[in-house]
Design a protein around this motif. Structure first.
Motif, PDB file in Angstrom:
ATOM      1  N   CYS A  84      29.900 -21.462 -48.210  1.00  0.00           N
ATOM      2  CA  CYS A  84      29.948 -20.056 -48.640  1.00  0.00           C
ATOM      3  C   CYS A  84      28.628 -19.359 -48.346  1.00  0.00           C
ATOM      4  O   CYS A  84      28.616 -18.192 -47.932  1.00  0.00           O
ATOM      5  CB  CYS A  84      30.221 -19.965 -50.140  1.00  0.00           C
ATOM      6  SG  CYS A  84      31.842 -20.525 -50.597  1.00  0.00           S
ATOM      7  N   GLY A  85      27.511 -20.054 -48.576  1.00  0.00           N
ATOM      8  CA  GLY A  85      26.196 -19.462 -48.335  1.00  0.00           C
ATOM      9  C   GLY A  85      26.027 -19.077 -46.877  1.00  0.00           C
ATOM     10  O   GLY A  85      25.558 -17.972 -46.562  1.00  0.00           O
ATOM     11  N   VAL A  86      26.431 -19.987 -45.988  1.00  0.00           N
ATOM     12  CA  VAL A  86      26.325 -19.703 -44.553  1.00  0.00           C
ATOM     13  C   VAL A  86      27.213 -18.503 -44.200  1.00  0.00           C
ATOM     14  O   VAL A  86      26.787 -17.586 -43.492  1.00  0.00           O
ATOM     15  CB  VAL A  86      26.722 -20.943 -43.727  1.00  0.00           C
ATOM     16  CG1 VAL A  86      26.807 -20.594 -42.250  1.00  0.00           C
ATOM     17  CG2 VAL A  86      25.730 -22.067 -43.960  1.00  0.00           C
ATOM     18  N   ALA A  87      28.440 -18.500 -44.748  1.00  0.00           N
ATOM     19  CA  ALA A  87      29.365 -17.402 -44.439  1.00  0.00           C
ATOM     20  C   ALA A  87      28.810 -16.072 -44.959  1.00  0.00           C
ATOM     21  O   ALA A  87      28.851 -15.053 -44.254  1.00  0.00           O
ATOM     22  CB  ALA A  87      30.727 -17.681 -45.059  1.00  0.00           C
ATOM     23  N   LEU A  88      28.266 -16.083 -46.183  1.00  0.00           N
ATOM     24  CA  LEU A  88      27.710 -14.846 -46.739  1.00  0.00           C
ATOM     25  C   LEU A  88      26.521 -14.357 -45.918  1.00  0.00           C
ATOM     26  O   LEU A  88      26.392 -13.154 -45.661  1.00  0.00           O
ATOM     27  CB  LEU A  88      27.273 -15.073 -48.185  1.00  0.00           C
ATOM     28  CG  LEU A  88      28.349 -14.883 -49.243  1.00  0.00           C
ATOM     29  CD1 LEU A  88      27.810 -15.274 -50.606  1.00  0.00           C
ATOM     30  CD2 LEU A  88      28.789 -13.418 -49.267  1.00  0.00           C
ATOM     31  N   GLY A  89      25.668 -15.304 -45.519  1.00  0.00           N
ATOM     32  CA  GLY A  89      24.513 -14.942 -44.694  1.00  0.00           C
ATOM     33  C   GLY A  89      24.968 -14.284 -43.397  1.00  0.00           C
ATOM     34  O   GLY A  89      24.431 -13.255 -42.978  1.00  0.00           O
ATOM     35  N   ALA A  90      25.989 -14.904 -42.770  1.00  0.00           N
ATOM     36  CA  ALA A  90      26.507 -14.353 -41.523  1.00  0.00           C
ATOM     37  C   ALA A  90      27.087 -12.955 -41.745  1.00  0.00           C
ATOM     38  O   ALA A  90      26.920 -12.054 -40.925  1.00  0.00           O
ATOM     39  CB  ALA A  90      27.580 -15.281 -40.953  1.00  0.00           C
ATOM     40  N   LEU A  91      27.727 -12.780 -42.904  1.00  0.00           N
ATOM     41  CA  LEU A  91      28.310 -11.486 -43.242  1.00  0.00           C
ATOM     42  C   LEU A  91      27.218 -10.419 -43.389  1.00  0.00           C
ATOM     43  O   LEU A  91      27.347  -9.300 -42.875  1.00  0.00           O
ATOM     44  CB  LEU A  91      29.098 -11.617 -44.552  1.00  0.00           C
ATOM     45  CG  LEU A  91      30.173 -10.592 -44.814  1.00  0.00           C
ATOM     46  CD1 LEU A  91      31.301 -10.751 -43.808  1.00  0.00           C
ATOM     47  CD2 LEU A  91      30.708 -10.742 -46.232  1.00  0.00           C
ATOM     48  N   VAL A  92      26.138 -10.783 -44.091  1.00  0.00           N
ATOM     49  CA  VAL A  92      25.011  -9.848 -44.232  1.00  0.00           C
ATOM     50  C   VAL A  92      24.454  -9.516 -42.847  1.00  0.00           C
ATOM     51  O   VAL A  92      24.148  -8.354 -42.550  1.00  0.00           O
ATOM     52  CB  VAL A  92      23.916 -10.447 -45.139  1.00  0.00           C
ATOM     53  CG1 VAL A  92      22.656  -9.603 -45.102  1.00  0.00           C
ATOM     54  CG2 VAL A  92      24.412 -10.555 -46.568  1.00  0.00           C
ATOM     55  N   GLY A  93      24.375 -10.538 -41.978  1.00  0.00           N
ATOM     56  CA  GLY A  93      23.909 -10.304 -40.616  1.00  0.00           C
ATOM     57  C   GLY A  93      24.805  -9.330 -39.877  1.00  0.00           C
ATOM     58  O   GLY A  93      24.331  -8.396 -39.230  1.00  0.00           O
ATOM     59  N   ALA A  94      26.126  -9.552 -40.004  1.00  0.00           N
ATOM     60  CA  ALA A  94      27.068  -8.674 -39.315  1.00  0.00           C
ATOM     61  C   ALA A  94      26.951  -7.241 -39.843  1.00  0.00           C
ATOM     62  O   ALA A  94      27.010  -6.278 -39.071  1.00  0.00           O
ATOM     63  CB  ALA A  94      28.497  -9.191 -39.507  1.00  0.00           C
ATOM     64  N   PHE A  95      26.754  -7.110 -41.160  1.00  0.00           N
ATOM     65  CA  PHE A  95      26.629  -5.785 -41.768  1.00  0.00           C
ATOM     66  C   PHE A  95      25.394  -5.057 -41.227  1.00  0.00           C
ATOM     67  O   PHE A  95      25.477  -3.915 -40.750  1.00  0.00           O
ATOM     68  CB  PHE A  95      26.550  -5.948 -43.287  1.00  0.00           C
ATOM     69  CG  PHE A  95      26.309  -4.662 -44.028  1.00  0.00           C
ATOM     70  CD1 PHE A  95      27.324  -3.732 -44.164  1.00  0.00           C
ATOM     71  CD2 PHE A  95      25.069  -4.387 -44.584  1.00  0.00           C
ATOM     72  CE1 PHE A  95      27.099  -2.547 -44.844  1.00  0.00           C
ATOM     73  CE2 PHE A  95      24.836  -3.206 -45.260  1.00  0.00           C
ATOM     74  CZ  PHE A  95      25.860  -2.282 -45.392  1.00  0.00           C
ATOM     75  N   ILE A  96      24.236  -5.737 -41.291  1.00  0.00           N
ATOM     76  CA  ILE A  96      22.995  -5.117 -40.802  1.00  0.00           C
ATOM     77  C   ILE A  96      23.111  -4.831 -39.306  1.00  0.00           C
ATOM     78  O   ILE A  96      22.721  -3.764 -38.823  1.00  0.00           O
ATOM     79  CB  ILE A  96      21.784  -6.030 -41.090  1.00  0.00           C
ATOM     80  CG1 ILE A  96      21.574  -6.146 -42.604  1.00  0.00           C
ATOM     81  CG2 ILE A  96      20.524  -5.499 -40.418  1.00  0.00           C
ATOM     82  CD1 ILE A  96      20.457  -7.077 -42.998  1.00  0.00           C
ATOM     83  N   GLY A  97      23.700  -5.783 -38.575  1.00  0.00           N
ATOM     84  CA  GLY A  97      23.852  -5.606 -37.142  1.00  0.00           C
ATOM     85  C   GLY A  97      24.760  -4.431 -36.809  1.00  0.00           C
ATOM     86  O   GLY A  97      24.443  -3.608 -35.952  1.00  0.00           O
ATOM     87  N   PHE A  98      25.877  -4.335 -37.528  1.00  0.00           N
ATOM     88  CA  PHE A  98      26.825  -3.248 -37.264  1.00  0.00           C
ATOM     89  C   PHE A  98      26.125  -1.906 -37.400  1.00  0.00           C
ATOM     90  O   PHE A  98      26.203  -1.046 -36.516  1.00  0.00           O
ATOM     91  CB  PHE A  98      28.012  -3.340 -38.236  1.00  0.00           C
ATOM     92  CG  PHE A  98      29.053  -2.292 -38.004  1.00  0.00           C
ATOM     93  CD1 PHE A  98      29.988  -2.440 -36.991  1.00  0.00           C
ATOM     94  CD2 PHE A  98      29.088  -1.143 -38.782  1.00  0.00           C
ATOM     95  CE1 PHE A  98      30.938  -1.471 -36.771  1.00  0.00           C
ATOM     96  CE2 PHE A  98      30.040  -0.163 -38.559  1.00  0.00           C
ATOM     97  CZ  PHE A  98      30.976  -0.332 -37.552  1.00  0.00           C
ATOM     98  N   LEU A  99      25.400  -1.726 -38.534  1.00  0.00           N
ATOM     99  CA  LEU A  99      24.719  -0.444 -38.758  1.00  0.00           C
ATOM    100  C   LEU A  99      23.638  -0.207 -37.701  1.00  0.00           C
ATOM    101  O   LEU A  99      23.555   0.880 -37.117  1.00  0.00           O
ATOM    102  CB  LEU A  99      24.106  -0.421 -40.153  1.00  0.00           C
ATOM    103  CG  LEU A  99      25.102  -0.379 -41.304  1.00  0.00           C
ATOM    104  CD1 LEU A  99      24.373  -0.466 -42.634  1.00  0.00           C
ATOM    105  CD2 LEU A  99      25.922   0.904 -41.251  1.00  0.00           C
TER     106      LEU A  99
END
Lengths: 289, 323
Positions: B87-102
Motif C-alpha cells: 500500500c505504501g508503494v502504491a500510495l507513493g506512486a499515486l502522490v507521484g502521479a498527482f504531482i506529475g499530472f499537475l
C-alpha cells in the motif's frame, strides 16, 4: 471572532514584514533576471549576513542598524567572489549545473555555520525590539516600521543604480542580450559577478532589518528561501516591481493565515500560492515573457 | 559493457550479504542498512532525474508518504506489514502521479520543476506535522514485534538481506528501463524534448510513467526506513534532507547510469562516517564535505563518478589506438 482592530493590526504588521521579504526577493529576482539562474544559495547567504550582524552586535557593540553599514560591503564582496570564482566556473553555464552548484553551496554554507556556531539560536537584545508606534487605533511594531522604510529606500536606490549609472546600464544590457553586450565591449563575467554582488548585498540590509525582531540559527535562511522564491515567482521572475508587490502580498498572506490557521499551519498558505502560481501562471503577475 | 555493470553491482551486493552473514560489528551493519535505504531512494530519484533529466528537489514527498503509510496502516489499522508495504508503494506512486499530472500539464521543467516538487514536499511536511492522524509533531512509532510477517527481526542481518534483494530488484528495473522503448523515449526527452515530441513521442505520457515509477521506488525506501527505525516524524519523513541525499547520491555516483546511485550512496555515506570520526563530534562537517563533492562533481565530472571512469577508459583506449 476577531475584532476588526486585531485583524487590521495583524495585516498591517504583515505588510511591513512583507517589505523585508520583498528586499530578500529583490536580490533573488535581480540575479534571476540578469544571470537567468535560480540561486538556491540565497537563503544560506541571508543566514551569513544575519550572523555577521549578530557578530557586530555581540563582539563590537554595534547597533544592528549600524552594523548594516559594515555588513553590506562584506556581503557585496562575498557575492562577487562566489559568482566569479565558484558558481560561474563550476556550473559552466548549464541551467541544471547552476541549480546544483548553488544547492551544493547552500549546504556547505549552512553546515559550516553549524560547525562554527552550533545549532543554538542567537538573538540581539535591543531596547526597541518590542517598541510600538501608535497609529490611530493600531499599534505598529517599531522594528517593522523601520524595516518598511529602509526596504522602500533600498528599492529606490536599486532602481537608481540600474537606471542612472553605467554599471546599471551594463547590467540591463547583459540581461537583454548577452552576446550583443559582450560584442560592444562589456565584460560579461564582471557584470554577472556585480549583479550577484548587488543581490547578495540586499541580503545584508535584510539581515540587519530582521535581526532586532528575529533570531538566527544555521537553518534560518532555509525558512526564508521558499518564501523568497514564492515572491519572485508571484511577481514574475526577474521583475523588480513584481518582487516589491509580491513581497508585500506574501507578508499579508502569511499574517492572515497564521492568524486564522495558527502558527504551525500558517506557512502552508504561502506554499499553496507558490504551487498555484507555478501551475497556472508561471510568468507571474508582472512577468516579462 | 552494460551487462558487466549489472553483474558488478550484483556481485557487490552478494559480497555485502556474505559479509553480513559471516558477521559484522553492529554499527557497521547499521551503516550498511542505512546505505542501502539511501541507495533505494537514489535509485528512485535516478529513474526520473537521471534518465529523464527532470531534477526533483522534493523526493521527500514520496519517501515520506511511504514511511507514513507503513506506520499509520500498521499502527492505527493493524494491517500486516507486507500489505502495508505494498500500500505504501502504491500510495507513493499515486502522490507521484498527482504531482506529475499537475506539473507536466503546466509544462514545468528545469528549475521550475525542482521548485514545485520542493514546495509539494514542504506542504506535506507541514500537514503531517499538524494532523493528529499522523501523530502531529510528536511523530509515530511502530510496535516492536519480531517475525517475518511483521518484517522485523531480532537478528538485523535478515532485514539487511531483504534490503539487498530490493536493491537488486531496483537494479533489474533500471536495466529493463535502459533496454525498453520507454527508456529510450525517456532519454530522448532528456536530451531534447521538442525533438522527441516532433518524432512522435508522447512526452506527457512518458513523463507520467517515469514519475510514477520513480515515486513508487522511493516510497518503498521510505517504507523500509520506517520499518528499520520504527519511529518517524514529519521532519524525518518529509524533511528536505532525504530529497537532498537522494539527489546527491545519484548525481555524485552518476545520474542516468545503472550503478550510479549505488556508488554514490556507498561513497557519500562512507565518507560521511570517516569525516565524522575525524571531526571529533563537530556537527555538520560531513555535510560540508558532501556539498563540496557535489560542486566538484558538477564542475569536473558532470556524469558523476561512473561517467568519470567511463571517460578515462575511453580516453585510454583512444590513446592506445593512436599509439
Amino acid at each position: 471572532m476577531y475584532s476588526p482592530t486585531i485583524i487590521l493590526e495583524a495585516l498591517v504588521n504583515g505588510l511591513m514584514l512583507g517589505a523585508v521579504y520583498a528586499l530578500i526577493a529583490l536580490g533573488l529576482t535581480l540575479i534571476y533576471g540578469v544571470l537567468h539562474i535560480v540561486n538556491f544559495a540565497h537563503g544560506a547567504l541571508l543566514t551569513v549576513s544575519m550572523y555577521l550582524v549578530w557578530i557586530g552586535c555581540e563582539y563590537f557593540g554595534l547597533d544592528p542598524y549600524v552594523a548594516i553599514l559594515f555588513v553590506t560591503p562584506a556581503m557585496f564582496a562575498i557575492g562577487y567572489f562566489l559568482q566569479r570564482l565558484v558558481i560561474g566556473p563550476a556550473s559552466r553555464g548549464s541551467d541544471n549545473g547552476i541549480l546544483l552548484v548553488t544547492l551544493g553551496l547552500s549546504i556547505v554554507i549552512q553546515n559550516l555555520l553549524l560547525a562554527g556556531f552550533n545549532s543554538d539560536t542567537r538573538t540581539i537584545v535591543t531596547d526597541y525590539a518590542f517598541g510600538v508606534i501608535p497609529l490611530g487605533p493600531l499599534l505598529l511594531s517599531q522594528p517593522r516600521v523601520i524595516g518598511l522604510a529602509v526596504s522602500v529606500v533600498t528599492a529606490g536606490l536599486l532602481w537608481l543604480v540600474l537606471n542612472r549609472t553605467d554599471i546599471g546600464k551594463a547590467i540591463r544590457a547583459v540581461a537583454k542580450e548577452k552576446l550583443g553586450a559582450s560584442l560592444v565591449g562589456i565584460d560579461v563575467a564582471h557584470v554577472y559577478a556585480m549583479t550577484f554582488a548587488i543581490g547578495t548585498a540586499c541580503l545584508a540590509i535584510a539581515g540587519g532589518l530582521l535581526m532586532p525582531s528575529f533570531y538566527v540559527s544555521p537553518t534560518t535562511g532555509a525558512a526564508f528561501v521558499l518564501v523568497a522564491f514564492t515572491i519572485v515567482v508571484l511577481g514574475g521572475m526577474g521583475s523588480i516591481p513584481g518582487a516589491l508587490i509580491g513581497g508585500l502580498l506574501i507578508g499579508v498572506v502569511e499574517a492572515a493565515s497564521s492568524l486564522f490557521l495558527g502558527d504551525s499551519l500558517g506557512q502552508i498558505g504561502i506554499f499553496l500560492i507558490f504551487i498555484l502560481v507555478l501551475l497556472f501562471k508561471p510568468t507571474g503577475l508582472f512577468g516579462a515573457r | 559493457m552494460k551487462k558487466a555493470e549489472l553483474l558488478c553491482a550484483l556481485a557487490f551486493l552478494i559480497v555485502l550479504g556474505l559479509l553480513a552473514l559471516v558477521g559484522l560489528p553492529g554499527n557497521i551493519l547499521n551503516l550498511f542498512i542505512f546505505m542501502m535505504i539511501i541507495t533505494l531512494t537514489a535509485q528512485g530519484w535516478n529513474l526520473l532525474g537521471g534518465y529523464g533529466g527532470l531534477s526533483s528537489f522534493g523526493h521527500a514527498a514520496f519517501f515520506g508518504t511511504g514511511a507514513y503509510a507503513m506506520t499509520v496502516l500498521q499502527t492505527s489499522f493493524g494491517i500486516n506489514a507486507w500489505v502495508a508495504l505494498v500500500c505504501g508503494v502504491a500510495l507513493g506512486a499515486l502522490v507521484g502521479a498527482f504531482i506529475g499530472f499537475l506539473s507536466f500539464r503546466a509544462g514545468l521543467k528545469g528549475s521550475y520543476f525542482a521548485l514545485i516538487t520542493l514546495a509539494f514536499a514542504e506542504v506535506l511536511r507541514i500537514l503531517a506535522n499538524s494532523w493528529d492522524f499522523t501523530g502531529g509533531a510528536a511523530g509515530m512509532m511502530i510496535k516492536l514485534q519480531n517475525g517475518f510477517a511483521y518484517l522485523q527481526f531480532s537478528d538485523r542481518r535478515y532485514f539487511f538481506l531483504i534490503l539487498l534483494v530490493f536493491v537488486a530488484l531496483a537494479l533489474f528495473l533500471s536495466r529493463w528501463l535502459e533496454r525498453s522503448a520507454f527508456g529510450a523515449y525517456l532519454i530522448a526527452l532528456r536530451e531534447n524534448d521538442q525533438a522527441a515530441q516532433a518524432l512522435g513521442v508522447d512526452i506527457f505520457r512518458v513523463k507520467m510513467q517515469a514519475i510514477t515509477l520513480s515515486a513508487g521506488l522511493t516510497a518503498l525506501a521510505g517504507c523500509l526506513y520506517a520499518q528499520n527505525f520504527l519511529f518517524i516524524d514529519a521532519n524525518v519523513a518529509y524533511g528536505s534532507w532525504i530529497s537532498i541525499e537522494a539527489l546527491f547520491a545519484a548525481i555524485v555516483g552518476g545520474a542516468g547510469t545503472l550503478i550510479g546511485p549505488l556508488i554514490g550512496a556507498v561513497l557519500l555515506l562512507g565518507l560521511g562516517e570517516v569525516t565524522k570520526s575525524f571531526s571529533g563530534g563537530i556537527a555538520g562537517l560531513d555535510l560540508v564535505v558532501f556539498g563540496i563533492i557535489l560542486v566538484l562533481c558538477v564542475a569536473f565530472a558532470p556524469n558523476g563518478i561512473r561517467g568519470f571512469f567511463a571517460n578515462l577508459k575511453r580516453r585510454r583506449s583512444a590513446a592506445a589506438e593512436a599509439a
